[in-house]
Scaffold this motif. Sequence first.
Motif, short mmCIF file in Angstrom:
data_model
loop_
_atom_site.label_atom_id
_atom_site.label_comp_id
_atom_site.label_asym_id
_atom_site.label_seq_id
_atom_site.Cartn_x
_atom_site.Cartn_y
_atom_site.Cartn_z
N ALA A 211 0.70 -1.15 -0.02
CA ALA A 211 0.15 -0.03 0.15
C ALA A 211 0.94 1.36 -0.17
O ALA A 211 0.56 2.08 -0.73
CB ALA A 211 -0.87 -0.05 1.31
N VAL A 212 1.93 1.15 0.64
CA VAL A 212 2.91 2.33 0.82
C VAL A 212 3.39 2.67 -0.21
O VAL A 212 3.56 3.85 -0.89
CB VAL A 212 4.03 2.15 1.76
CG1 VAL A 212 5.05 3.19 1.72
CG2 VAL A 212 3.54 2.20 3.08
N MET A 213 3.89 1.78 -1.23
CA MET A 213 4.33 1.70 -2.67
C MET A 213 3.41 2.52 -3.55
O MET A 213 3.57 3.21 -4.38
CB MET A 213 4.93 0.28 -3.05
CG MET A 213 5.83 0.65 -4.57
SD MET A 213 6.40 -1.16 -4.93
CE MET A 213 7.50 -1.37 -3.95
N ALA A 214 1.91 1.79 -3.45
CA ALA A 214 1.13 2.55 -4.34
C ALA A 214 0.68 3.83 -3.92
O ALA A 214 0.38 4.68 -4.86
CB ALA A 214 -0.36 1.43 -4.09
N MET A 215 0.70 4.14 -2.98
CA MET A 215 0.61 5.43 -2.17
C MET A 215 1.66 6.48 -2.77
O MET A 215 1.40 7.79 -3.30
CB MET A 215 0.63 5.68 -0.69
CG MET A 215 -0.86 5.25 0.09
SD MET A 215 -0.80 5.82 1.64
CE MET A 215 0.10 4.51 2.47
N THR A 216 2.82 6.11 -3.03
CA THR A 216 3.82 6.77 -3.43
C THR A 216 3.74 7.21 -4.97
O THR A 216 3.75 8.35 -5.26
CB THR A 216 5.35 6.10 -3.26
OG1 THR A 216 5.51 6.01 -1.86
CG2 THR A 216 6.43 6.84 -3.98
N LEU A 217 3.18 6.36 -5.61
CA LEU A 217 2.97 6.56 -7.05
C LEU A 217 1.82 7.40 -7.13
O LEU A 217 1.73 8.33 -8.08
CB LEU A 217 2.56 5.19 -7.71
CG LEU A 217 3.63 4.35 -7.97
CD1 LEU A 217 3.33 2.92 -8.41
CD2 LEU A 217 4.82 4.68 -8.55
N ASP B 145 10.47 3.65 -7.01
CA ASP B 145 10.81 2.91 -5.93
C ASP B 145 12.32 2.42 -5.89
O ASP B 145 12.75 2.06 -6.99
CB ASP B 145 9.87 1.84 -5.78
CG ASP B 145 10.27 0.85 -4.42
OD1 ASP B 145 10.03 1.49 -3.10
OD2 ASP B 145 11.08 0.04 -4.56
N TYR B 146 12.92 2.51 -4.91
CA TYR B 146 14.39 2.14 -4.83
C TYR B 146 14.74 1.14 -4.05
O TYR B 146 14.82 1.37 -3.01
CB TYR B 146 15.04 3.54 -4.67
CG TYR B 146 15.55 4.47 -5.72
CD1 TYR B 146 16.33 4.61 -6.45
CD2 TYR B 146 14.39 5.15 -5.84
CE1 TYR B 146 16.53 5.24 -7.68
CE2 TYR B 146 14.44 6.03 -6.84
CZ TYR B 146 15.41 6.26 -7.81
OH TYR B 146 15.54 7.11 -8.96
N PRO B 147 14.91 -0.23 -4.38
CA PRO B 147 15.28 -1.23 -3.63
C PRO B 147 16.75 -1.02 -3.09
O PRO B 147 17.45 -0.58 -3.91
CB PRO B 147 15.20 -2.48 -4.47
CG PRO B 147 14.10 -2.12 -5.51
CD PRO B 147 14.33 -0.65 -5.90
#
Length: 254
Positions: free
Chosen positions: A157-163, A242-244
Amino acid sequence: MFSLQNKKAVITGGGSGIGRAIATLFAKQGAEVHIIDLRLESAQEAVEDIKKLGGNVFSHACNVANQKEVIATFEAIGNIHILINNAGIAHVGKVDTTPESDFDRVMEVNVKGVYNCLFAAIPQFRLSRGGVIINMASIAAWVGIPDRFAYSTAKGAVMAMTLSVAKDYIKENIRCNSISPARVHTPFVDGFISKNYAGKEAEMFEKLSQSQPIGRMGKPDEIAALALYLCSDEAGFITGSDYPIDGGFIKLNN
């Protein structure tokens, strides 16, 4: 390069671990740093150490899951240029071993907490005519990690919010990216191992270290260095990414 002079940064969960490393580095690079932590004692310890290094830093006790508290805290801080959404909690369990209460608790902190801080920060960014957001995601949002159902769900969810935020506010000069660490050696990890694997601490530490192809856990300072770059003017062309930072975990663990 990578100067944060004349920048005001808010770092949630900045009292320990990755958040503390980011707070320390950002203060070193000239930012006015505001640490938000659930426990004021933890935040104040970090503040005292950073001040000894000459940093300009302040502490705020705030539960990121409580929107009223978050809004009041951000209004007290005022216009900002950087937000690091780092506060979060972990959980061990598969879907059928995760009680509803535990699932709700993880969502309250790891998802709603990020939303609350984004909600409160946008008006303050507007006062500064732009800024940068870093949301702390996880490799758990990229790959299946055993016994991490609720945590993986939250970080996805955090990754989706970022986009979403990156797209919605790009015209307002607000950049938004996320960082996805693999396992990072922090006091939290040591406490997590001792709590869940009593009597097998050394064995589990080695197992968790070796799960990264590079053969070790990450260091908080390494995550902080990536955050510094992404928040600097040198990264002004980067948003919605996103940066792994994972020692090869995602790409090489096949």
